[in-house]
Each structure stands twice: as C-alpha cells, then as structure tokens.
Design a protein around this motif. Structure first.
Motif, PDB file in Angstrom:
ATOM      1  N   THR A   2       0.846  -1.188   0.000  1.00  0.00           N
ATOM      2  CA  THR A   2       0.000   0.000   0.000  1.00  0.00           C
ATOM      3  C   THR A   2       0.883   1.240   0.000  1.00  0.00           C
ATOM      4  O   THR A   2       1.931   1.269   0.631  1.00  0.00           O
ATOM      5  CB  THR A   2      -0.931   0.053   1.228  1.00  0.00           C
ATOM      6  OG1 THR A   2      -0.213  -0.384   2.371  1.00  0.00           O
ATOM      7  CG2 THR A   2      -2.150  -0.786   1.039  1.00  0.00           C
ATOM      8  N   ASN A  29      -2.895   1.750 -12.413  1.00  0.00           N
ATOM      9  CA  ASN A  29      -3.693   1.119 -11.358  1.00  0.00           C
ATOM     10  C   ASN A  29      -2.824   0.100 -10.635  1.00  0.00           C
ATOM     11  O   ASN A  29      -2.981  -1.101 -10.812  1.00  0.00           O
ATOM     12  CB  ASN A  29      -4.936   0.436 -11.945  1.00  0.00           C
ATOM     13  CG  ASN A  29      -5.976   1.433 -12.356  1.00  0.00           C
ATOM     14  OD1 ASN A  29      -6.198   2.418 -11.671  1.00  0.00           O
ATOM     15  ND2 ASN A  29      -6.602   1.193 -13.490  1.00  0.00           N
ATOM     16  N   PHE A  31      -1.888  -1.261  -7.166  1.00  0.00           N
ATOM     17  CA  PHE A  31      -2.376  -1.294  -5.788  1.00  0.00           C
ATOM     18  C   PHE A  31      -3.255  -0.068  -5.551  1.00  0.00           C
ATOM     19  O   PHE A  31      -4.208   0.131  -6.277  1.00  0.00           O
ATOM     20  CB  PHE A  31      -1.223  -1.408  -4.788  1.00  0.00           C
ATOM     21  CG  PHE A  31      -0.365  -2.631  -5.012  1.00  0.00           C
ATOM     22  CD1 PHE A  31      -0.816  -3.879  -4.622  1.00  0.00           C
ATOM     23  CD2 PHE A  31       0.863  -2.540  -5.639  1.00  0.00           C
ATOM     24  CE1 PHE A  31      -0.047  -5.021  -4.845  1.00  0.00           C
ATOM     25  CE2 PHE A  31       1.640  -3.663  -5.868  1.00  0.00           C
ATOM     26  CZ  PHE A  31       1.187  -4.908  -5.471  1.00  0.00           C
ATOM     27  N   ASN A  32      -2.936   0.786  -4.573  1.00  0.00           N
ATOM     28  CA  ASN A  32      -3.762   1.966  -4.294  1.00  0.00           C
ATOM     29  C   ASN A  32      -3.107   3.253  -4.781  1.00  0.00           C
ATOM     30  O   ASN A  32      -3.461   4.340  -4.340  1.00  0.00           O
ATOM     31  CB  ASN A  32      -4.059   2.063  -2.789  1.00  0.00           C
ATOM     32  CG  ASN A  32      -2.819   2.368  -1.974  1.00  0.00           C
ATOM     33  OD1 ASN A  32      -1.713   1.979  -2.337  1.00  0.00           O
ATOM     34  ND2 ASN A  32      -2.994   3.050  -0.858  1.00  0.00           N
ATOM     35  N   THR A  35      -5.426   6.069  -6.287  1.00  0.00           N
ATOM     36  CA  THR A  35      -6.284   6.652  -5.248  1.00  0.00           C
ATOM     37  C   THR A  35      -5.514   7.651  -4.392  1.00  0.00           C
ATOM     38  O   THR A  35      -5.981   8.763  -4.140  1.00  0.00           O
ATOM     39  CB  THR A  35      -6.860   5.534  -4.352  1.00  0.00           C
ATOM     40  OG1 THR A  35      -7.570   4.614  -5.175  1.00  0.00           O
ATOM     41  CG2 THR A  35      -7.778   6.100  -3.293  1.00  0.00           C
TER      42      THR A  35
END
Length: 46
Positions: A2, A29, A31-32, A35
């Motif tokens: 992460t 894209n 893992f995270n 975001t």
C-alpha cells in the motif's frame, strides 16, 4: 503493498500531474497508487 502520501512513487506522480506532463487517467492502477495520488492532488488528506 500500500502506498501513502509519503511514498516516493506517489511524490513522483504528484509532481508529474502538477507539472502537466501526465493526467490522472494516466496514473497506473498499481495497488492503491491512483487513489492516493488523486487524494494528494485534490488536497484531501490520506
């Protein structure tokens, strides 16, 4: 794995977005990563 706002890869992508070299859609894209980068660029705390 992460990512956090302090991760090196996040900092690189944030810099690339802020400089206009890439757009948020071009962040992989992974893992995270996308975001967290979006949250940092939009000013929300992670």
């Amino acid at each position: 794995m992460t990512y956090t706002k302090d991760s090196g890869l996040v900092k690189v992508w944030v810099g690339l977005l802020l400089s206009g070299a890439y757009t948020l859609d071009q962040v992989p894209n992974l893992f995270n990563l996308k975001t967290v980068v979006a949250e940092v660029v939009n000013g929300t705390d992670v």
